[in-house]
Design a protein around this motif. Structure first.
Motif, PDB file in Angstrom:
ATOM      1  N   TYR A  70      77.825 -39.761  46.845  1.00 14.41           N
ATOM      2  CA  TYR A  70      78.542 -40.588  45.875  1.00 14.41           C
ATOM      3  C   TYR A  70      78.844 -39.713  44.663  1.00 14.41           C
ATOM      4  CZ  TYR A  70      79.585 -44.230  42.492  1.00 14.41           C
ATOM      5  OH  TYR A  70      80.198 -45.012  41.553  1.00 14.41           O
ATOM      6  N   PHE A  71      80.084 -39.802  44.148  1.00 13.19           N
ATOM      7  CA  PHE A  71      80.468 -39.010  42.989  1.00 13.19           C
ATOM      8  C   PHE A  71      80.183 -39.812  41.726  1.00 13.19           C
ATOM      9  CE2 PHE A  71      83.451 -37.266  39.851  1.00 13.19           C
ATOM     10  CZ  PHE A  71      83.088 -35.925  39.927  1.00 13.19           C
ATOM     11  N   VAL A  72      79.269 -39.293  40.897  1.00 12.35           N
ATOM     12  CA  VAL A  72      78.938 -39.932  39.631  1.00 12.35           C
ATOM     13  C   VAL A  72      79.854 -39.306  38.585  1.00 12.35           C
ATOM     14  CG1 VAL A  72      77.146 -40.445  37.934  1.00 12.35           C
ATOM     15  CG2 VAL A  72      76.573 -40.304  40.369  1.00 12.35           C
ATOM     16  N   GLU A  73      80.911 -40.032  38.274  1.00 12.92           N
ATOM     17  CA  GLU A  73      81.982 -39.498  37.436  1.00 12.92           C
ATOM     18  C   GLU A  73      81.515 -39.161  36.023  1.00 12.92           C
ATOM     19  OE1 GLU A  73      86.637 -40.495  36.485  1.00 12.92           O
ATOM     20  OE2 GLU A  73      85.499 -41.808  37.790  1.00 12.92           O
TER      21      GLU A  73
ATOM     22  N   CYS B 168      68.492 -46.784  42.551  1.00 16.71           N
ATOM     23  CA  CYS B 168      68.486 -46.029  41.289  1.00 16.71           C
ATOM     24  C   CYS B 168      69.916 -45.746  40.850  1.00 16.71           C
ATOM     25  CB  CYS B 168      67.719 -44.725  41.440  1.00 16.71           C
ATOM     26  SG  CYS B 168      65.942 -44.939  41.590  1.00 16.71           S
ATOM     27  N   LEU B 169      70.771 -45.399  41.786  1.00 14.96           N
ATOM     28  CA  LEU B 169      72.160 -45.116  41.451  1.00 14.96           C
ATOM     29  C   LEU B 169      72.861 -46.374  40.956  1.00 14.96           C
ATOM     30  CD1 LEU B 169      74.482 -43.117  41.328  1.00 14.96           C
ATOM     31  CD2 LEU B 169      74.956 -43.638  43.722  1.00 14.96           C
TER      32      LEU B 169
ATOM     33  N   PHE C  70      76.102 -36.785  44.471  1.00 18.22           N
ATOM     34  CA  PHE C  70      74.708 -36.986  44.831  1.00 18.22           C
ATOM     35  C   PHE C  70      74.627 -37.455  46.274  1.00 18.22           C
ATOM     36  CE2 PHE C  70      74.250 -37.656  40.207  1.00 18.22           C
ATOM     37  CZ  PHE C  70      73.227 -36.760  39.961  1.00 18.22           C
ATOM     38  N   GLN C  71      73.719 -36.823  47.043  1.00 17.53           N
ATOM     39  CA  GLN C  71      73.479 -37.267  48.419  1.00 17.53           C
ATOM     40  C   GLN C  71      72.555 -38.476  48.372  1.00 17.53           C
ATOM     41  OE1 GLN C  71      72.197 -34.375  51.405  1.00 17.53           O
ATOM     42  NE2 GLN C  71      70.792 -35.913  52.170  1.00 17.53           N
TER      43      GLN C  71
ATOM     44  N   GLU D 139      70.153 -35.230  45.932  1.00 18.13           N
ATOM     45  CA  GLU D 139      70.501 -33.817  46.095  1.00 18.13           C
ATOM     46  C   GLU D 139      71.856 -33.599  45.430  1.00 18.13           C
ATOM     47  OE1 GLU D 139      71.988 -30.773  49.562  1.00 18.13           O
ATOM     48  OE2 GLU D 139      70.959 -32.595  50.140  1.00 18.13           O
ATOM     49  N   VAL D 140      71.905 -32.674  44.488  1.00 19.62           N
ATOM     50  CA  VAL D 140      73.163 -32.346  43.823  1.00 19.62           C
ATOM     51  C   VAL D 140      73.940 -31.406  44.738  1.00 19.62           C
ATOM     52  CG1 VAL D 140      74.212 -31.245  41.826  1.00 19.62           C
ATOM     53  CG2 VAL D 140      72.126 -32.585  41.560  1.00 19.62           C
ATOM     54  N   VAL D 141      75.201 -31.726  45.036  1.00 21.21           N
ATOM     55  CA  VAL D 141      75.975 -30.895  45.959  1.00 21.21           C
ATOM     56  C   VAL D 141      77.269 -30.367  45.369  1.00 21.21           C
ATOM     57  CG1 VAL D 141      75.052 -31.988  48.015  1.00 21.21           C
ATOM     58  CG2 VAL D 141      77.129 -32.884  46.962  1.00 21.21           C
ATOM     59  N   GLY D 142      77.619 -30.798  44.214  1.00 24.43           N
ATOM     60  CA  GLY D 142      78.848 -30.304  43.597  1.00 24.43           C
ATOM     61  C   GLY D 142      78.726 -30.512  42.116  1.00 24.43           C
ATOM     62  N   THR D 143      79.546 -29.833  41.371  1.00 24.47           N
ATOM     63  CA  THR D 143      79.433 -29.997  39.931  1.00 24.47           C
ATOM     64  C   THR D 143      80.775 -30.223  39.311  1.00 24.47           C
ATOM     65  OG1 THR D 143      79.631 -27.633  39.596  1.00 24.47           O
ATOM     66  CG2 THR D 143      77.404 -28.520  39.750  1.00 24.47           C
TER      67      THR D 143
END
Length: 173
Positions: free
Chosen positions: A97-100, A9-10, A106-107, A26-30
């Motif tokens: 992975y950081f979705v810029e 999906c990513l 996202f975990q 899983e969202v882990v940072g914003t």
């Protein structure tokens, strides 16, 4: 299986350019505070450094190469100090992975392993300094380029936290 589906999906998200939240992650940072801090080479932190009861203190983490390119193997060397005797140790690893385009980590993978079985000669751990190394195979060809994070939480057989290290690594062409 969920991790593989999440990764696909990513990949689809990144290839199409659409930016929307995926419930399987899983969202882990914003947002912008993480985007502003993204390094252009590997970096690490002892994520349990503020815990006065921690057992493991990470003194150094070396990542070779410090920017991962397509087809390269990755080597990690960790120098750690233990303040007590540890008979058995487990590590729970979470990969992100950081979705810029939306500024969120996202975990996509999560697993736990017995370090004593995976690294013969490591256990038991005596008080003092020790080192551990790992060799990682090249990433699969469909792996998206960008910033990756590996958070490794070390614990005893009962789940008691012993220490934590977080490694960020850019993956480029």
């Amino acid at each position: 299986r969920k991790s593989f589906v999440s990764l696909l999906c990513l990949v689809a998200l990144l290839e199409t350019g659409f930016c929307f939240p995926l419930s399987s992650f899983e969202v882990v940072g914003t947002g912008s505070q993480d985007a502003d801090l993204l390094p252009n080479r590997s970096s690490w932190i002892d994520c349990d450094a503020n815990n006065p009861n921690r057992v493991l203190q990470f003194m150094n983490v070396e990542v070779v190469p410090d920017v991962l390119h397509t087809g390269e193997e990755l080597f990690t060397n960790e120098t750690v100090v233990s303040n007590k005797f540890i008979e058995k140790i487990y590590v729970t690893t979470r990969h992100y992975y950081f979705v810029e385009c939306i500024g969120i980590w996202f975990q996509f993978m999560h697993f736990t392993m017995d370090m004593c079985k995976e690294r013969p000669g490591l256990c038991p751990i005596k008080p003092g300094s020790f080192s551990t190394s790992a060799k990682h195979a090249p990433l699969i060809p469909i792996t998206p380029y960008g910033m990756y994070r590996s958070k490794q939480t070390f614990h005893d057989p009962n789940g008691k936290l012993l220490g934590c290290v977080c490694i960020d690594l850019p993956y480029v062409r």
